[in-house]
Design a protein around this motif. Structure first.
Motif, short mmCIF file in Angstrom:
data_model
loop_
_atom_site.label_atom_id
_atom_site.label_comp_id
_atom_site.label_asym_id
_atom_site.label_seq_id
_atom_site.Cartn_x
_atom_site.Cartn_y
_atom_site.Cartn_z
N SER A 52 36.83 42.71 47.19
CA SER A 52 36.61 41.42 46.52
C SER A 52 37.91 40.79 46.01
O SER A 52 37.88 39.82 45.27
CB SER A 52 35.64 41.62 45.35
N GLN B 143 37.99 37.14 46.95
CA GLN B 143 36.70 36.49 46.73
C GLN B 143 36.81 35.24 45.85
O GLN B 143 37.53 35.24 44.87
CB GLN B 143 35.76 37.52 46.05
N TYR C 141 35.11 32.59 43.20
CA TYR C 141 34.10 32.61 42.14
C TYR C 141 33.90 31.20 41.61
O TYR C 141 34.83 30.39 41.61
CB TYR C 141 34.51 33.55 41.00
N ARG D 290 29.70 34.82 42.04
CA ARG D 290 30.32 35.04 43.34
C ARG D 290 29.83 33.96 44.30
O ARG D 290 28.63 33.71 44.39
CB ARG D 290 29.91 36.43 43.84
N VAL E 87 28.87 32.79 47.78
CA VAL E 87 28.42 33.44 49.01
C VAL E 87 28.04 32.37 50.03
O VAL E 87 27.34 31.42 49.70
CB VAL E 87 27.22 34.36 48.72
N GLY F 71 30.79 36.89 51.10
CA GLY F 71 31.68 36.16 50.21
C GLY F 71 32.54 35.12 50.90
O GLY F 71 33.07 35.36 51.98
N ALA G 79 25.24 35.48 42.04
CA ALA G 79 25.84 34.78 43.16
C ALA G 79 25.32 33.36 43.25
O ALA G 79 24.26 33.03 42.71
CB ALA G 79 25.53 35.52 44.47
#
Length: 158
Positions: A13, A16, A18, A24, A26, A56, A105
């Motif tokens: 991650s 990733q 955010y 998160r 996605v 992600g 998410a």
């Protein structure tokens, strides 16, 4: 020149993205056949059952749709053309169902026509893929409200 697809799945991650509330981000694909009669589902690696390709959205990907197409390649071994933005879908899991490995998410799904199914792909040893009708797919996705909502927003023939 044909686009090169990596045979290695991304993991971890560190890269990733955010959202503003720490959720998160996605990206996912509803992969449909060219005649819109079937959808391609993949086996979940976490539990038995079938899911849509998703994962992600990473910092080096300019768009959520690019991330969704990468996930479709890594998880399902498919090349696809995004046809439609299906919008954002909230994570409806209760707080008790969240964990460090499965944080809250925000899902962003896209409908895409599958143009190619490759024989070899990064997660071939972990997953199988299978085509389903809308009715069959609904039955497989009942425990995943966010995936079911993405399917319902698609133009897949009912």
């Amino acid at each position: 020149m044909a686009k090169q697809y990596s045979m290695t799945s991304r993991s971890g991650s560190d890269n990733q993205r955010y959202g503003s509330k720490g959720e998160r981000l996605v990206a996912g694909i509803v992969p449909v056949s060219s005649d819109r009669s079937r959808v391609l589902l993949i086996q979940s690696t976490r539990r038995n059952g079938w899911v849509l390709p998703k994962g992600g959205w990473e910092l080096d990907e300019a768009t959520a749709s690019a991330a969704a197409c990468r996930e479709a390649w890594e998880e399902a071994g498919i090349i696809c053309n995004v046809d439609k933005d299906l919008g954002h879908i909230a994570d409806t899991r209760p707080t008790g169902a969240l964990s460090k490995n499965a944080p809250k998410a925000s899902y962003h799904f896209f409908e895409a026509t599958v143009t190619e199914e490759r024989a070899e792909w990064p997660e071939k040893d972990k997953r199988t893929r299978q085509w389903f009708t809308y009715t069959q797919a609904v039955q497989h996705l009942t425990t995943r409200p966010e995936l079911l909502e993405a399917l319902k927003r698609s133009s897949l023939k009912r």
